[in-house]
Design a protein around this motif. Structure first.
Motif, short mmCIF file in Angstrom:
data_model
loop_
_atom_site.label_atom_id
_atom_site.label_comp_id
_atom_site.label_asym_id
_atom_site.label_seq_id
_atom_site.Cartn_x
_atom_site.Cartn_y
_atom_site.Cartn_z
N TYR A 1 0.95 -1.38 -0.10
CA TYR A 1 -0.09 0.00 0.07
C TYR A 1 0.66 1.23 -0.06
O TYR A 1 0.58 2.28 -0.67
N SER B 1 -7.68 0.58 -0.54
CA SER B 1 -9.03 -0.18 -0.11
C SER B 1 -10.27 -0.01 -0.56
O SER B 1 -11.07 -0.96 -0.67
N GLN B 2 -10.57 1.14 -0.98
CA GLN B 2 -11.90 1.67 -1.34
C GLN B 2 -12.98 1.55 -0.36
O GLN B 2 -14.03 1.14 -0.53
N LEU B 3 -12.41 1.54 0.93
CA LEU B 3 -13.46 1.21 2.17
C LEU B 3 -14.17 2.66 2.63
O LEU B 3 -14.96 2.35 3.18
N SER B 4 -13.90 3.73 1.90
CA SER B 4 -14.21 4.87 2.36
C SER B 4 -16.01 4.95 2.51
O SER B 4 -16.39 5.65 3.20
N GLU C 1 -3.19 6.95 7.21
CA GLU C 1 -4.34 7.43 6.17
C GLU C 1 -5.67 7.50 6.87
O GLU C 1 -6.55 8.34 7.00
N ARG D 1 -8.52 10.69 8.47
CA ARG D 1 -9.95 10.74 8.47
C ARG D 1 -10.54 11.48 9.75
O ARG D 1 -11.24 12.26 9.84
N TYR E 1 -17.13 7.60 -6.84
CA TYR E 1 -15.89 7.43 -6.31
C TYR E 1 -14.77 8.12 -7.12
O TYR E 1 -14.75 8.17 -8.32
N ASN F 1 -7.86 9.07 -4.49
CA ASN F 1 -7.29 10.42 -3.46
C ASN F 1 -6.37 11.30 -4.50
O ASN F 1 -6.54 12.34 -4.52
N ARG G 1 -8.58 13.10 -6.65
CA ARG G 1 -9.45 14.20 -6.02
C ARG G 1 -8.42 15.34 -5.78
O ARG G 1 -8.80 16.64 -5.91
N ASP H 1 -18.63 8.51 -0.29
CA ASP H 1 -17.93 8.72 0.78
C ASP H 1 -18.21 10.10 1.30
O ASP H 1 -17.48 10.53 2.11
N ASP I 1 -17.88 13.51 2.87
CA ASP I 1 -17.79 13.59 4.05
C ASP I 1 -17.50 15.06 4.50
O ASP I 1 -16.67 15.63 3.81
N ASN J 1 -13.75 16.42 3.02
CA ASN J 1 -14.02 16.95 1.67
C ASN J 1 -13.84 18.42 1.82
O ASN J 1 -12.79 18.98 1.22
C1 LIG Z 1 -10.28 17.28 -2.72
C2 LIG Z 1 -10.54 15.93 -1.68
C3 LIG Z 1 -11.74 15.60 -1.23
C4 LIG Z 1 -11.76 14.53 -0.58
N1 LIG Z 1 -13.14 14.20 0.06
C5 LIG Z 1 -13.25 13.30 0.75
C6 LIG Z 1 -14.74 12.85 1.18
O1 LIG Z 1 -15.76 13.37 0.99
N2 LIG Z 1 -14.81 11.84 1.96
C7 LIG Z 1 -13.66 11.11 2.35
O2 LIG Z 1 -13.93 9.90 3.11
N3 LIG Z 1 -12.54 11.24 1.92
C8 LIG Z 1 -12.38 12.26 1.11
N4 LIG Z 1 -11.02 12.39 0.58
C9 LIG Z 1 -9.99 11.85 1.14
C10 LIG Z 1 -9.68 10.55 0.42
O3 LIG Z 1 -9.29 11.08 -0.94
C11 LIG Z 1 -10.37 9.42 0.47
O4 LIG Z 1 -10.99 9.01 1.77
C12 LIG Z 1 -9.85 8.18 -0.24
O5 LIG Z 1 -9.51 8.62 -1.47
C13 LIG Z 1 -10.90 7.04 -0.24
O6 LIG Z 1 -10.46 5.75 -0.81
P1 LIG Z 1 -9.97 4.50 -0.19
O7 LIG Z 1 -11.00 4.12 0.75
O8 LIG Z 1 -9.46 3.57 -1.16
O9 LIG Z 1 -8.47 5.16 0.65
P2 LIG Z 1 -7.41 4.34 1.31
O10 LIG Z 1 -6.26 4.94 0.70
O11 LIG Z 1 -7.95 2.67 1.24
O12 LIG Z 1 -7.25 4.91 2.75
C14 LIG Z 1 -8.12 3.88 3.95
C15 LIG Z 1 -9.12 5.08 4.58
O13 LIG Z 1 -8.51 6.10 5.04
C16 LIG Z 1 -9.18 7.42 4.98
N5 LIG Z 1 -8.26 8.14 4.34
C17 LIG Z 1 -7.20 7.85 3.18
N6 LIG Z 1 -6.66 8.96 2.77
C18 LIG Z 1 -7.44 9.98 3.26
C19 LIG Z 1 -7.19 11.36 3.07
N7 LIG Z 1 -6.37 12.00 2.60
N8 LIG Z 1 -8.14 12.38 4.09
C20 LIG Z 1 -8.84 11.67 4.95
N9 LIG Z 1 -9.22 10.43 4.94
C21 LIG Z 1 -8.41 9.70 4.14
C22 LIG Z 1 -10.11 6.98 4.27
O14 LIG Z 1 -11.37 6.72 5.19
C23 LIG Z 1 -10.23 5.54 3.58
O15 LIG Z 1 -11.43 5.09 3.40
C24 LIG Z 1 -11.04 13.68 -0.19
C25 LIG Z 1 -9.57 14.03 -0.52
C26 LIG Z 1 -9.48 15.02 -1.24
C27 LIG Z 1 -7.92 15.66 -1.89
#
Ligand SMILES: Cc1cc2nc3c(=O)[nH]c(=O)nc-3n(C[C@H](O)[C@H](O)[C@H](O)COP(=O)(O)OP(=O)(O)OC[C@H]3O[C@@H](n4cnc5c(N)ncnc54)[C@H](O)[C@@H]3O)c2cc1C
Length: 430
Positions: free
Chosen positions: A38, A58-61, A93, A97, A160, A163, A166, A194, A196, A200
């Motif tokens: 990862y 993970s796409q667990l968000s 990461e 959150r 979705y 990151n 985004r 997701d 939030d 966000n």
């Molecule tokens: C402009 C922008 C807007 C975003 N809006 C949201 C949103 O509305 N909701 C949201 O949950 N996340 C948001 N994120 C954070 C992040 O992009 C997502 O949480 C992440 O892409 C979710 O994919 P994943 O579950 O595969 O993450 P993984 O990389 O697998 O990470 C595991 C978990 O960690 C948390 N996480 C990971 N990266 C971040 C991060 N940078 N900030 C906060 N938490 C994180 C998430 O809960 C995620 O499910 C945003 C980021 C940016 C740059």
């Protein structure tokens, strides 16, 4: 090849089923990849969420946001397999959150200020046809910037975005297209499963230089090409991007407020009979730490409260189904009456009929779910005991979320020890 020709995003309905079973399956499948793999590969945006290619994150968000699975369960499962060192990046990461939520709790004026600026910016679109055209092109994925258009359509179609996508998207929105950041944040909130309020809003502010004052994020074509190299159609191009990212400014000074936290978990219930309210950010009783079964389960889902504009179908359906499923499952599990309540629909009456004086629910953090539900909860008679349930890990972390993430990061190890997240309870991963 144009952005439109490239797009073939499949349906994410099956991939993101809003159930506890689907969340646990995803966690189970991802845990082996949550260690060094990862850390090394997480920045690559390898393809749409329905593709086999996207295994690096993970796409667990969506499930975490809906409270279908908890941060504690995810951290525990990952630490059980990898240990703290190998899993350091993934653990951090998840703490981002928790940090963002705690930060917004302590600077809650950021949320209404965002809503006010968004509403004003939406009004300006009505008054300025040039601006409206630029906005429509951005959200419709027809700016001519291939990568940006790709992500705009991916977001609308799948609910979705990766990151890194985004970050690039927000940067191009603010610094190249020069659109108001709150309109971009609103576009995300309307379509992300997701979505939030804390992650966000604060991430958009971070890209624009409002979170870490003066520090911005500039999207660069070479960086985009490098980290999208594994896309099914090859790297995404991004011609004509801004070369500079001057920090946004704002007049408001969002003062830090003292945290007023409930006791962690369910200490306040004191054995009382209660109604459990399931909502869009706390939709599943199995992810909560309930001390004893409720006598009544009520589902209150309000995804439309995210924005004055229509909320995307994928995001809306995910939120609604999460609560509907949660209500059915809790009713079955506890053998009690369980029903959904629409807006303003008989909360007090339901409690009265069941002879209950206590309601409990997963803590409502600053954001639209709280905005939508708090008036209904505050409208209950004084005699009703309202008990928000805050997870131990949030309770332990939020006091450190006062300024930058570093304040939380340096405490992660001690917080994990304090709340007993050490990979020893393997239920979630099995
Ligand atoms: C402009 C922008 C807007 C975003 N809006 C949201 C949103 O509305 N909701 C949201 O949950 N996340 C948001 N994120 C954070 C992040 O992009 C997502 O949480 C992440 O892409 C979710 O994919 P994943 O579950 O595969 O993450 P993984 O990389 O697998 O990470 C595991 C978990 O960690 C948390 N996480 C990971 N990266 C971040 C991060 N940078 N900030 C906060 N938490 C994180 C998430 O809960 C995620 O499910 C945003 C980021 C940016 C740059």
């Amino acid at each position: 090849m144009t952005g439109t020709q490239r797009l073939s995003f499949g349906s994410t309905t099956m991939l993101f089923s809003p159930t506890r079973e689907a969340a646990l399956q995803r966690l189970h499948d991802f845990v082996p990849r949550a260690g060094r793999a990862y850390a090394n590969s997480r920045n690559y945006d390898d393809g749409p969420p329905d593709s086999e290619a996207r295994q690096n994150v993970s796409q667990l968000s969506p499930w975490l946001h809906a409270g279908i699975i908890s941060e504690t369960e995810v951290l525990d499962a990952v630490l059980a397999q990898h240990g703290p060192h190998a899993a350091e990046k993934f653990v951090a990461e998840v703490f981002w959150r928790i940090y963002f939520k705690g930060y917004l709790e302590q600077r809650p004026s950021i949320w209404p200020a965002y809503c006010e600026q968004r509403d004003k910016a939406l009004g300006q679109l009505d008054a300025n046809s040039g601006l409206k055209t630029a906005y429509d092109q951005a959200v419709g994925g027809s700016t001519g910037i291939e990568a940006f258009d790709h992500w705009a359509r991916e977001l609308v179609q799948t609910g979705y975005l990766h990151n890194h996508a985004r970050m690039w998207f927000a940067s191009i929105w603010i610094f190249t297209l020069k659109l108001d950041w709150t309109l971009g944040a609103d576009f995300f909130l309307r379509h992300l499963m997701d979505a939030d309020a804390a992650s966000n809003t604060l991430s958009w502010r971070w890209v624009g230089g409002l979170h870490t004052k003066g520090k911005t994020y500039l999207a660069r074509p070479d960086n985009i090409a490098r980290y999208t190299a594994n896309q099914p159609s090859g790297p995404l191009s991004a011609d004509g991007l801004a070369h500079e990212a001057p920090a946004l400014e704002e007049a408001a000074d969002h003062q830090k407020q003292a945290l007023d936290l409930p006791q962690s978990d369910a200490a306040d219930l004191h054995g009382a009979d209660y109604a459990l309210i399931l909502h869009d950010e706390g939709a599943c009783h199995m992810a909560m730490n309930l001390p004893h079964p409720p006598k009544l389960v009520l589902g209150m889902t309000r995804p439309e409260a995210r924005s004055p504009l229509p909320v995307g179908e994928t995001a809306r359906n995910f939120a609604r189904s999460a609560v509907e499923t949660g209500v059915d499952q809790a009713g079955d599990a506890f053998g009690c009456k369980a029903k959904l309540l629409g807006e303003g629909e008989g909360l007090q009456q339901s409690l009265g009929q069941a002879g209950l004086q206590t309601v409990a629910f997963s803590y409502l953090p600053t954001g639209w779910t709280r905005d939508a539900l708090l008036p209904e909860l505050m409208g209950l008679p004084d005699a009703v005991n309202i008990v928000p349930l805050l997870s131990e890990v949030e309770h332990a972390t939020w006091p450190y979320a006062k300024a930058g993430f570093f304040g939380v990061k340096k405490k992660i190890e001690s917080i994990l020890g304090e709340v007993g997240i050490d990979g020893s309870s393997l239920d979630a991963a099995e």
